[in-house]
Scaffold this active site. Structure first.
Site, PDB file in Angstrom:
ATOM      1  N   THR A 231       0.850  -1.204   0.000  1.00 28.16           N
ATOM      2  CA  THR A 231       0.000   0.000   0.000  1.00 28.16           C
ATOM      3  C   THR A 231       0.880   1.247   0.000  1.00 28.16           C
ATOM      4  OG1 THR A 231      -0.168  -0.035   2.412  1.00 28.16           O
ATOM      5  CG2 THR A 231      -1.942  -1.111   1.209  1.00 28.16           C
ATOM      6  N   SER A 232       2.161   1.091  -0.420  1.00 33.60           N
ATOM      7  CA  SER A 232       3.062   2.251  -0.377  1.00 33.60           C
ATOM      8  C   SER A 232       3.087   2.954  -1.734  1.00 33.60           C
ATOM      9  CB  SER A 232       4.454   1.822   0.087  1.00 33.60           C
ATOM     10  OG  SER A 232       5.030   0.905  -0.815  1.00 33.60           O
ATOM     11  N   ARG A 233       3.983   2.545  -2.614  1.00 35.03           N
ATOM     12  CA  ARG A 233       4.009   3.062  -3.982  1.00 35.03           C
ATOM     13  C   ARG A 233       4.320   1.879  -4.894  1.00 35.03           C
ATOM     14  NH1 ARG A 233       1.582   6.748  -2.492  1.00 35.03           N
ATOM     15  NH2 ARG A 233       2.027   8.974  -2.609  1.00 35.03           N
ATOM     16  N   ASP A 257      -2.564  -2.035  -3.376  1.00 34.17           N
ATOM     17  CA  ASP A 257      -3.374  -0.823  -3.544  1.00 34.17           C
ATOM     18  C   ASP A 257      -2.706   0.111  -4.544  1.00 34.17           C
ATOM     19  OD1 ASP A 257      -5.633   0.860  -2.816  1.00 34.17           O
ATOM     20  OD2 ASP A 257      -4.151   2.184  -1.891  1.00 34.17           O
ATOM     21  N   HIS A 294      -5.621   2.324  -5.534  1.00 31.25           N
ATOM     22  CA  HIS A 294      -5.076   3.452  -4.757  1.00 31.25           C
ATOM     23  C   HIS A 294      -6.181   4.130  -3.940  1.00 31.25           C
ATOM     24  CE1 HIS A 294      -1.301   6.143  -4.691  1.00 31.25           C
ATOM     25  NE2 HIS A 294      -1.976   6.315  -3.558  1.00 31.25           N
ATOM     26  N   ALA A 296      -6.406   3.458  -0.448  1.00 30.03           N
ATOM     27  CA  ALA A 296      -6.114   3.319   0.982  1.00 30.03           C
ATOM     28  C   ALA A 296      -6.326   4.636   1.740  1.00 30.03           C
ATOM     29  CB  ALA A 296      -4.696   2.805   1.182  1.00 30.03           C
ATOM     30  N   PHE A 297      -6.056   5.752   1.053  1.00 28.46           N
ATOM     31  CA  PHE A 297      -6.169   7.073   1.719  1.00 28.46           C
ATOM     32  C   PHE A 297      -7.617   7.545   1.803  1.00 28.46           C
ATOM     33  CE2 PHE A 297      -7.499  10.039  -1.602  1.00 28.46           C
ATOM     34  CZ  PHE A 297      -7.424   9.216  -2.712  1.00 28.46           C
TER      35      PHE A 297
HETATM   36  P1  NAD Z   1       6.719   8.209   6.922  1.00 21.04           P
HETATM   37  O1  NAD Z   1       7.700   9.141   6.301  1.00 21.04           O
HETATM   38  O2  NAD Z   1       6.093   8.548   8.219  1.00 21.04           O
HETATM   39  O3  NAD Z   1       7.385   6.757   7.074  1.00 21.04           O
HETATM   40  C1  NAD Z   1       8.150   6.142   6.081  1.00 21.04           C
HETATM   41  C2  NAD Z   1       9.165   5.254   6.775  1.00 21.04           C
HETATM   42  O4  NAD Z   1       9.853   4.499   5.762  1.00 21.04           O
HETATM   43  C3  NAD Z   1      10.218   6.040   7.562  1.00 21.04           C
HETATM   44  O5  NAD Z   1      10.306   5.554   8.888  1.00 21.04           O
HETATM   45  C4  NAD Z   1      11.498   5.805   6.783  1.00 21.04           C
HETATM   46  O6  NAD Z   1      12.656   5.760   7.620  1.00 21.04           O
HETATM   47  C5  NAD Z   1      11.216   4.443   6.160  1.00 21.04           C
HETATM   48  N1  NAD Z   1      12.105   4.125   5.054  1.00 21.04           N
HETATM   49  C6  NAD Z   1      12.758   4.988   4.224  1.00 21.04           C
HETATM   50  N2  NAD Z   1      13.556   4.289   3.387  1.00 21.04           N
HETATM   51  C7  NAD Z   1      13.396   2.979   3.705  1.00 21.04           C
HETATM   52  C8  NAD Z   1      13.958   1.775   3.200  1.00 21.04           C
HETATM   53  N3  NAD Z   1      14.874   1.796   2.224  1.00 21.04           N
HETATM   54  N4  NAD Z   1      13.565   0.609   3.749  1.00 21.04           N
HETATM   55  C9  NAD Z   1      12.665   0.580   4.776  1.00 21.04           C
HETATM   56  N5  NAD Z   1      12.108   1.683   5.291  1.00 21.04           N
HETATM   57  C10 NAD Z   1      12.466   2.872   4.756  1.00 21.04           C
HETATM   58  O7  NAD Z   1       5.610   7.978   5.790  1.00 21.04           O
HETATM   59  P2  NAD Z   1       4.151   7.392   5.979  1.00 21.04           P
HETATM   60  O8  NAD Z   1       3.197   8.496   6.221  1.00 21.04           O
HETATM   61  O9  NAD Z   1       4.196   6.246   6.916  1.00 21.04           O
HETATM   62  O10 NAD Z   1       3.872   6.885   4.485  1.00 21.04           O
HETATM   63  C11 NAD Z   1       4.664   5.870   3.889  1.00 21.04           C
HETATM   64  C12 NAD Z   1       4.371   5.821   2.406  1.00 21.04           C
HETATM   65  O11 NAD Z   1       3.036   5.344   2.190  1.00 21.04           O
HETATM   66  C13 NAD Z   1       4.372   7.202   1.704  1.00 21.04           C
HETATM   67  O12 NAD Z   1       5.684   7.594   1.348  1.00 21.04           O
HETATM   68  C14 NAD Z   1       3.514   6.943   0.496  1.00 21.04           C
HETATM   69  O13 NAD Z   1       4.334   6.535  -0.582  1.00 21.04           O
HETATM   70  C15 NAD Z   1       2.613   5.784   0.918  1.00 21.04           C
HETATM   71  N6  NAD Z   1       1.203   6.205   1.022  1.00 21.04           N
HETATM   72  C16 NAD Z   1       0.264   5.516   0.328  1.00 21.04           C
HETATM   73  C17 NAD Z   1      -1.075   5.896   0.401  1.00 21.04           C
HETATM   74  C18 NAD Z   1      -2.164   5.147  -0.326  1.00 21.04           C
HETATM   75  O14 NAD Z   1      -3.277   5.675  -0.456  1.00 21.04           O
HETATM   76  N7  NAD Z   1      -1.924   3.928  -0.776  1.00 21.04           N
HETATM   77  C19 NAD Z   1      -1.429   7.000   1.179  1.00 21.04           C
HETATM   78  C20 NAD Z   1      -0.438   7.667   1.907  1.00 21.04           C
HETATM   79  C21 NAD Z   1       0.874   7.271   1.819  1.00 21.04           C
END
Ligand code: NAD
Length: 333
Positions: A231-233, A257, A294, A296-297
């Site tokens: 659910t990240s990217r 997602d 996409h 999740a948000f």
């Molecule tokens: P955040 O910045 O609070 O947390 C991201 C974490 O990932 C940090 O602790 C960072 O240290 C860690 N990280 C960085 N590089 C890494 C690596 N190589 N290996 C492992 N961990 C690593 O961000 P968040 O708010 O928790 O959001 C995370 C991601 O979720 C966002 O960057 C976005 O891409 C994705 N997201 C998706 C949706 C969706 O609707 N699907 C919505 C919001 C965010």
């Protein structure tokens, strides 16, 4: 300020207008931002963009030339913005660093539960009067090991929820989060997490380090039959390696997602045409793959917070000359 809002859906308009309360002049465009659509923003101080808008160097240069001084992202992720180009053009970039980690974390857990108990298949079966259980066998989540890759705001909430299910938690993050350790998560190297987890969930941002983090090599290190959730990217996962893993049985099930080429698919109704992406179409043929577009948000709380923070970024920019939550090329934040 004059704001050109791209990739506008009716819900964006509703929530942005409510948060704006008439303070700024909003122009809504349904189209995605691209080099072709950038002229629509002529004369706008601010361009408000979403995850699949094109914010490459060429587009930013065109926006800057036509008067844009701030790009206000309605997202937390900023992997789609050429920050160096923005800095060179003197254009500020702002984002919504936190809106509702609960929205994304809860959807992540929904994918785990739905996929495990095969709700997507059960729903269709029952509607057709098929009450057979063959093929719907799941497992108890209680006692299983879940590996969380990225334990920031969203990963922390995922840990908190899964602790409630009685899962053992492994975590991988270059910057460990004390709250996760307190929840019982054990920080390990990525290889250990890959080899020991029954479920792996990706909650890290897309960066050069995480691009195709899940690939042929890392799939081979996973526990056979693992459940993988993203659910990240999309581009954190090499989709072709994922498909090979599903075909060989190395991967037991997949919940997504996000998808690396989602820009041409997601947020649009293509049901009257066809899916132009053969790799995505192949993914849809697996009964052990559950995909959402996409979303999740997509909760009321998150949309409210996104709209309010976006307007706060713009109002602060107008008042102080810098947005509330800037993203800078040098700091990566
Ligand atoms: P955040 O910045 O609070 O947390 C991201 C974490 O990932 C940090 O602790 C960072 O240290 C860690 N990280 C960085 N590089 C890494 C690596 N190589 N290996 C492992 N961990 C690593 O961000 P968040 O708010 O928790 O959001 C995370 C991601 O979720 C966002 O960057 C976005 O891409 C994705 N997201 C998706 C949706 C969706 O609707 N699907 C919505 C919001 C965010």
């Amino acid at each position: 300020m004059r704001i050109a809002v791209f990739s506008t859906k009716p819900y964006d308009r509703t929530y942005l207008e409510k948060a704006n309360q008439g303070a700024h002049e909003l122009a809504f465009f349904e189209v995605r931002l691209s080099l072709e659509t950038a002229p629509l923003a002529a004369g706008a101080d601010v361009v408000c963009a979403f995850v699949n808008d094109d914010l490459s160097a060429d587009v930013i240069a065109a926006l800057a030339e036509a008067g844009t001084r701030l790009i206000a992202l309605r997202s937390a992720g900023f992997n789609h913005v050429d920050l160096a180009a923005a800095e060179a053009a003197g254009v500020y970039v702002a984002r919504v660093p936190a809106y509702s980690p609960h929205a994304v974390a809860e959807h992540t857990v929904a994918l785990i539960l739905g996929l495990n108990r095969k709700l997507h298949r059960a729903y269709n079966r029952v509607r057709e009067g098929n009450f057979a259980l063959e093929g719907l066998l799941g497992f108890d989540l209680q006692g299983k090991t879940v590996g969380v890759v990225g334990t920031g705001q969203i990963g922390e909430v995922v840990c908190r929820i899964l602790k409630g299910f009685g899962c053992a938690l492994l975590a991988y993050d270059p910057y460990p989060n004390d709250a996760c350790t307190e929840l019982g998560a054990r920080y390990v190297e990525l290889n250990e997490l890959l080899g020991a987890s029954d479920v792996i969930t990706l909650q890290c941002p897309l960066t050069p380090d995480t691009h195709h983090l899940i690939n042929e090599e890392t799939v081979a290190k996973m526990k056979p039959g693992v459940m993988l959730i993203n659910t990240s990217r999309g581009a954190v996962v090499d989709t072709r390696a994922l498909i090979r893993g599903l075909k060989s049985g190395a991967i037991g099930s997949v919940g997504l997602d996000v998808y690396e080429e989602e820009a041409d698919l997601f947020f649009e109704d293509l049901s009257q045409t066809f899916i132009p992406d053969d790799v995505f179409a192949r993914l849809l043929t697996f009964s052990n793959v559950l995909i959402t577009g996409h979303q999740a948000f997509f909760t009321e709380e998150a949309l409210t917070a996104i709209a309010e923070t976006t307007m706060a970024n713009i109002t602060t920019f107008e008042r102080d000359g810098a947005p509330l939550h800037p993203v800078r090329a040098a700091s990566g934040d």
